[in-house]
Design a protein around this motif. Sequence first.
Motif, PDB file in Angstrom:
ATOM      1  N   MET A   1     -15.218  -3.510   1.030  1.00 43.46           N
ATOM      2  CA  MET A   1     -14.067  -3.978   1.551  1.00 43.46           C
ATOM      3  C   MET A   1     -12.879  -2.904   1.140  1.00 43.46           C
ATOM      4  SD  MET A   1     -12.369  -7.846   1.994  1.00 43.46           S
ATOM      5  CE  MET A   1     -12.912  -8.201   0.210  1.00 43.46           C
ATOM      6  N   GLU A   2     -12.164  -2.469   1.867  1.00 36.56           N
ATOM      7  CA  GLU A   2     -11.164  -1.599   1.375  1.00 36.56           C
ATOM      8  C   GLU A   2      -9.701  -2.414   1.820  1.00 36.56           C
ATOM      9  OE1 GLU A   2     -11.440   1.386  -0.145  1.00 36.56           O
ATOM     10  OE2 GLU A   2     -13.474   0.782   0.130  1.00 36.56           O
ATOM     11  N   PRO A   3      -8.844  -2.092   1.061  1.00 38.64           N
ATOM     12  CA  PRO A   3      -7.513  -2.787   1.105  1.00 38.64           C
ATOM     13  C   PRO A   3      -6.747  -2.192   2.145  1.00 38.64           C
ATOM     14  CG  PRO A   3      -7.177  -1.182  -0.735  1.00 38.64           C
ATOM     15  CD  PRO A   3      -8.876  -1.075  -0.351  1.00 38.64           C
ATOM     16  N   THR A   4      -5.932  -2.903   3.166  1.00 37.57           N
ATOM     17  CA  THR A   4      -5.006  -2.444   4.228  1.00 37.57           C
ATOM     18  C   THR A   4      -3.643  -2.532   3.526  1.00 37.57           C
ATOM     19  OG1 THR A   4      -5.389  -4.286   5.474  1.00 37.57           O
ATOM     20  CG2 THR A   4      -6.635  -2.585   6.017  1.00 37.57           C
ATOM     21  N   VAL A   5      -3.501  -3.628   2.845  1.00 36.53           N
ATOM     22  CA  VAL A   5      -1.926  -3.841   2.115  1.00 36.53           C
ATOM     23  C   VAL A   5      -2.074  -3.652   0.731  1.00 36.53           C
ATOM     24  CG1 VAL A   5      -0.138  -5.525   1.928  1.00 36.53           C
ATOM     25  CG2 VAL A   5      -1.285  -5.455   4.063  1.00 36.53           C
ATOM     26  N   SER A   6      -1.027  -3.248   0.302  1.00 31.89           N
ATOM     27  CA  SER A   6      -0.986  -3.031  -1.068  1.00 31.89           C
ATOM     28  C   SER A   6       0.443  -3.606  -1.789  1.00 31.89           C
ATOM     29  CB  SER A   6      -0.803  -1.528  -1.687  1.00 31.89           C
ATOM     30  OG  SER A   6      -0.852  -1.196  -3.020  1.00 31.89           O
ATOM     31  N   ILE A   7       0.154  -4.515  -2.600  1.00 27.66           N
ATOM     32  CA  ILE A   7       1.315  -5.287  -3.354  1.00 27.66           C
ATOM     33  C   ILE A   7       1.388  -4.570  -4.728  1.00 27.66           C
ATOM     34  CG2 ILE A   7       1.773  -7.286  -4.435  1.00 27.66           C
ATOM     35  CD1 ILE A   7       0.290  -8.896  -2.404  1.00 27.66           C
ATOM     36  N   ILE A   8       2.583  -4.112  -4.876  1.00 29.29           N
ATOM     37  CA  ILE A   8       2.936  -3.330  -6.023  1.00 29.29           C
ATOM     38  C   ILE A   8       4.076  -4.103  -6.862  1.00 29.29           C
ATOM     39  CG2 ILE A   8       3.649  -1.179  -7.029  1.00 29.29           C
ATOM     40  CD1 ILE A   8       0.872  -0.988  -5.880  1.00 29.29           C
ATOM     41  N   MET A   9       3.990  -4.264  -7.981  1.00 30.14           N
ATOM     42  CA  MET A   9       5.177  -4.791  -8.739  1.00 30.14           C
ATOM     43  C   MET A   9       5.543  -3.853 -10.125  1.00 30.14           C
ATOM     44  SD  MET A   9       3.139  -8.180  -9.790  1.00 30.14           S
ATOM     45  CE  MET A   9       1.904  -7.888  -8.477  1.00 30.14           C
ATOM     46  N   GLY A  10       6.737  -4.115 -10.427  1.00 33.32           N
ATOM     47  CA  GLY A  10       7.091  -3.161 -11.603  1.00 33.32           C
ATOM     48  C   GLY A  10       6.346  -3.598 -12.843  1.00 33.32           C
ATOM     49  N   SER A  11       6.165  -5.095 -12.809  1.00 34.56           N
ATOM     50  CA  SER A  11       5.434  -5.536 -14.143  1.00 34.56           C
ATOM     51  C   SER A  11       4.761  -6.836 -13.841  1.00 34.56           C
ATOM     52  CB  SER A  11       6.345  -5.666 -15.239  1.00 34.56           C
ATOM     53  OG  SER A  11       7.233  -6.904 -15.190  1.00 34.56           O
ATOM     54  N   THR A  12       3.857  -7.370 -14.639  1.00 36.13           N
ATOM     55  CA  THR A  12       3.184  -8.450 -14.020  1.00 36.13           C
ATOM     56  C   THR A  12       4.077  -9.827 -14.336  1.00 36.13           C
ATOM     57  OG1 THR A  12       2.544  -8.625 -16.381  1.00 36.13           O
ATOM     58  CG2 THR A  12       1.074  -7.723 -14.733  1.00 36.13           C
ATOM     59  N   SER A  13       5.400  -9.704 -14.892  1.00 36.26           N
ATOM     60  CA  SER A  13       6.291 -10.741 -14.766  1.00 36.26           C
ATOM     61  C   SER A  13       6.826 -10.918 -13.336  1.00 36.26           C
ATOM     62  CB  SER A  13       7.387 -10.498 -15.402  1.00 36.26           C
ATOM     63  OG  SER A  13       8.224  -9.265 -15.178  1.00 36.26           O
ATOM     64  N   ASP A  14       6.177 -10.079 -12.538  1.00 38.13           N
ATOM     65  CA  ASP A  14       6.831 -10.428 -10.982  1.00 38.13           C
ATOM     66  C   ASP A  14       5.780 -11.270 -10.420  1.00 38.13           C
ATOM     67  OD1 ASP A  14       9.180  -8.936 -11.629  1.00 38.13           O
ATOM     68  OD2 ASP A  14       8.215  -7.013 -10.766  1.00 38.13           O
ATOM     69  N   LEU A  15       4.511 -11.457 -11.109  1.00 43.42           N
ATOM     70  CA  LEU A  15       3.471 -11.961 -10.392  1.00 43.42           C
ATOM     71  C   LEU A  15       3.539 -13.468  -9.640  1.00 43.42           C
ATOM     72  CD1 LEU A  15       0.465 -11.660  -9.604  1.00 43.42           C
ATOM     73  CD2 LEU A  15      -0.189 -12.585 -11.794  1.00 43.42           C
ATOM     74  N   PRO A  16       4.341 -14.246 -10.619  1.00 44.31           N
ATOM     75  CA  PRO A  16       4.561 -15.594  -9.990  1.00 44.31           C
ATOM     76  C   PRO A  16       5.213 -15.589  -8.591  1.00 44.31           C
ATOM     77  CG  PRO A  16       5.166 -15.773 -12.116  1.00 44.31           C
ATOM     78  CD  PRO A  16       4.804 -14.096 -11.815  1.00 44.31           C
ATOM     79  N   ILE A  17       6.126 -14.505  -8.284  1.00 41.36           N
ATOM     80  CA  ILE A  17       6.941 -14.374  -7.007  1.00 41.36           C
ATOM     81  C   ILE A  17       5.921 -13.824  -5.963  1.00 41.36           C
ATOM     82  CG2 ILE A  17       8.719 -12.856  -5.780  1.00 41.36           C
ATOM     83  CD1 ILE A  17      10.076 -13.467  -8.686  1.00 41.36           C
ATOM     84  N   MET A  18       4.971 -12.467  -6.470  1.00 40.19           N
ATOM     85  CA  MET A  18       4.176 -11.745  -5.491  1.00 40.19           C
ATOM     86  C   MET A  18       2.911 -12.747  -5.278  1.00 40.19           C
ATOM     87  SD  MET A  18       6.396  -9.825  -4.906  1.00 40.19           S
ATOM     88  CE  MET A  18       5.310  -8.587  -3.797  1.00 40.19           C
ATOM     89  N   GLU A  19       2.677 -13.621  -5.755  1.00 44.44           N
ATOM     90  CA  GLU A  19       1.338 -14.622  -5.426  1.00 44.44           C
ATOM     91  C   GLU A  19       1.561 -15.118  -4.183  1.00 44.44           C
ATOM     92  OE1 GLU A  19      -0.795 -16.362  -9.478  1.00 44.44           O
ATOM     93  OE2 GLU A  19       1.097 -17.193  -9.054  1.00 44.44           O
ATOM     94  N   LYS A  20       2.965 -15.370  -3.772  1.00 52.02           N
ATOM     95  CA  LYS A  20       2.855 -15.988  -2.408  1.00 52.02           C
ATOM     96  C   LYS A  20       2.398 -15.036  -1.431  1.00 52.02           C
ATOM     97  CE  LYS A  20       6.779 -18.733  -3.969  1.00 52.02           C
ATOM     98  NZ  LYS A  20       8.044 -18.653  -4.533  1.00 52.02           N
ATOM     99  N   ALA A  21       2.931 -13.789  -1.719  1.00 52.99           N
ATOM    100  CA  ALA A  21       2.268 -12.721  -0.745  1.00 52.99           C
ATOM    101  C   ALA A  21       0.718 -12.552  -0.602  1.00 52.99           C
ATOM    102  CB  ALA A  21       2.964 -11.023  -0.848  1.00 52.99           C
ATOM    103  N   ALA A  22       0.352 -12.732  -1.680  1.00 58.01           N
ATOM    104  CA  ALA A  22      -1.199 -12.410  -2.211  1.00 58.01           C
ATOM    105  C   ALA A  22      -2.054 -13.526  -1.209  1.00 58.01           C
ATOM    106  CB  ALA A  22      -1.486 -12.414  -3.431  1.00 58.01           C
TER     107      ALA A  22
END
Length: 168
Positions: A1-22
């Motif tokens: 399985m190859e990704p079609t969307v990439s979620i990039i964050m400046g640091s893992t401190s952004d993960l709680p926010i970006m988890e909603k997208a994931a």
Amino acid sequence: MEPTVSIIMGSTSDLPIMEKAAKLLNEFEIPFEMNALSAHRTPEEVEKFAKSAESRGIKAIIAAAGMAAHLPGVIAASTTVPVIGVPVNSTLDGMDALLAIVQMPPGIPVATVGINAALNAAILAIQIIAQSDPKTAAKLKEYKSSLAQKIVKANRELAEIKYPFKTN
């Protein structure tokens, strides 16, 4: 399985926010990748990522950044893949990040959602993918319909709340 969307964050401190997208991409069964890259601490890796995104099959990039918030713009400068910026509230209530991401120079657009609005970024990425994927388009229509149904249900519940001077 190859990704079609990439979620990039400046640091893992952004993960709680970006988890909603994931979580939403996962719900839509859209393959995605998640990485931490820094426009300031790992600039070579950011450029390498951005320049290879299209050839790797990435259709949309969701990039989160707070404070100076250069990451989405730096990525957009090195790719033709649509970049969706998510300003993160880390200082100044996120206004510094919002303005840094939304005020890009001509020729380097970054679609920008609201502060901490990773869910909307995922919806926008899904809308991009849905343009060429009928299965995703059908799921997206169902999702949007479910949003309307939530409001219909909320109004039914509000109708049940009684106050002496409430008229509906």
